[in-house]
Scaffold this motif. Structure first.
Motif, short mmCIF file in Angstrom:
data_model
loop_
_atom_site.label_atom_id
_atom_site.label_comp_id
_atom_site.label_asym_id
_atom_site.label_seq_id
_atom_site.Cartn_x
_atom_site.Cartn_y
_atom_site.Cartn_z
N SER A 9 20.29 6.29 -6.64
CA SER A 9 20.92 5.74 -7.79
C SER A 9 22.02 4.47 -7.62
O SER A 9 22.48 3.94 -8.49
N ARG A 38 18.14 3.58 -11.57
CA ARG A 38 18.82 2.67 -11.84
C ARG A 38 18.50 1.03 -11.27
O ARG A 38 18.39 1.03 -10.23
N SER A 56 11.73 0.76 -9.46
CA SER A 56 12.62 1.15 -10.40
C SER A 56 12.00 2.03 -11.79
O SER A 56 11.05 1.61 -12.30
N PRO A 58 13.61 3.58 -14.85
CA PRO A 58 14.61 3.92 -15.76
C PRO A 58 14.47 5.23 -16.52
O PRO A 58 13.49 5.54 -16.86
N LYS A 60 16.46 6.18 -18.99
CA LYS A 60 17.40 6.02 -20.10
C LYS A 60 16.35 6.46 -21.52
O LYS A 60 15.20 5.91 -21.52
#
Ligand code: GRF
Length: 203
Positions: A9, A38, A56, A58, A60
């Motif tokens: 991360s 991240r 990557s 993510p 979120k």
């Protein structure tokens, strides 16, 4: 050649130490993929600079099971044999752990079971222990909790700050992570209860 998947991360210094050992031939493995939750993680940029596959994913807005499935899919696409968490700041679901039985390692900057969780070096300093260190362990679905593979001790000094202590622990992290990976890849261990034991011919 066994294939490693690295999950990180942030800074990625443990990843770099592993990559150095792979490059020098002292760790006989290939880094198949480096994955970060991240996109701005320094470790991801370093992986790209080294010509490694850097992805990557993510996290979120995704729930844990959905996110973990995406990561499992990428690890499988990259035909990974062993997953190494190297500063990966997320708890993994039970289904992730089940997808890679005894094939997920983590490094933590304390002598577990002391000081699990965040800021382990600060916790050790504030508690006033005289010796702390680092731990490589198998990952289960609990935080910093699975069977311990290797540990290294680091004595505290009176003048230590979180930074100075963390730097000395990090040196040991970089040393024992590759050693633990070597041991796990060579299948030269057995697990009885929580105890990870090295087979005699590899001692
Ligand atoms: C290390 O201290 C590691 O023990 C912990 O997170 C930190 C990651 O550092 N899990 P880096 O990204 O490998 O430099």
């Amino acid at each position: 050649m066994k294939r490693l998947g690295i999950l990180l991360s942030g800074r990625g210094s443990n990843f770099e130490a592993i990559a150095d050992q792979v490059a020098s031939g002292s760790l006989k493995a290939a880094i198949a993929v480096v994955i970060s939750n991240r996109s701005e993680a320094r470790g991801l940029a370093v992986a790209r600079e080294r010509g490694l596959k850097a992805v990557s994913i993510p996290s979120k807005g995704l729930d844990r099971e959905v996110y973990d499935r995406l990561v499992i899919e990428e690890l499988n696409r990259s035909a990974v044999d062993l997953v190494c968490l190297a500063g990966f700041m997320r708890l993994l679901s039970a289904s992730f752990v089940r997808a890679f039985p005894q094939r997920v390692l983590n490094i933590h900057p304390s002598l577990l079971p002391a000081f699990p969780g965040l800021d382990a070096q600060k916790q050790a300093l504030e508690h006033g222990v005289k010796i702390t260190g680092c731990t490589v362990h198998f990952v289960d679905e609990y935080l910093d909790a699975g069977p311990i593979i290797l540990q290294a001790a680091v004595p505290l000094k009176d003048g230590d700050t979180v930074e100075s202590l963390s730097a000395r622990i990090l040196q040991e992290e970089h040393r024992i992570y590759s050693e633990a990976i070597r041991m796990v890849l060579s299948d030269s261990f057995r697990i009885e209860g929580r105890r990870v034991m090295v087979e005699p011919q590899h001692r």
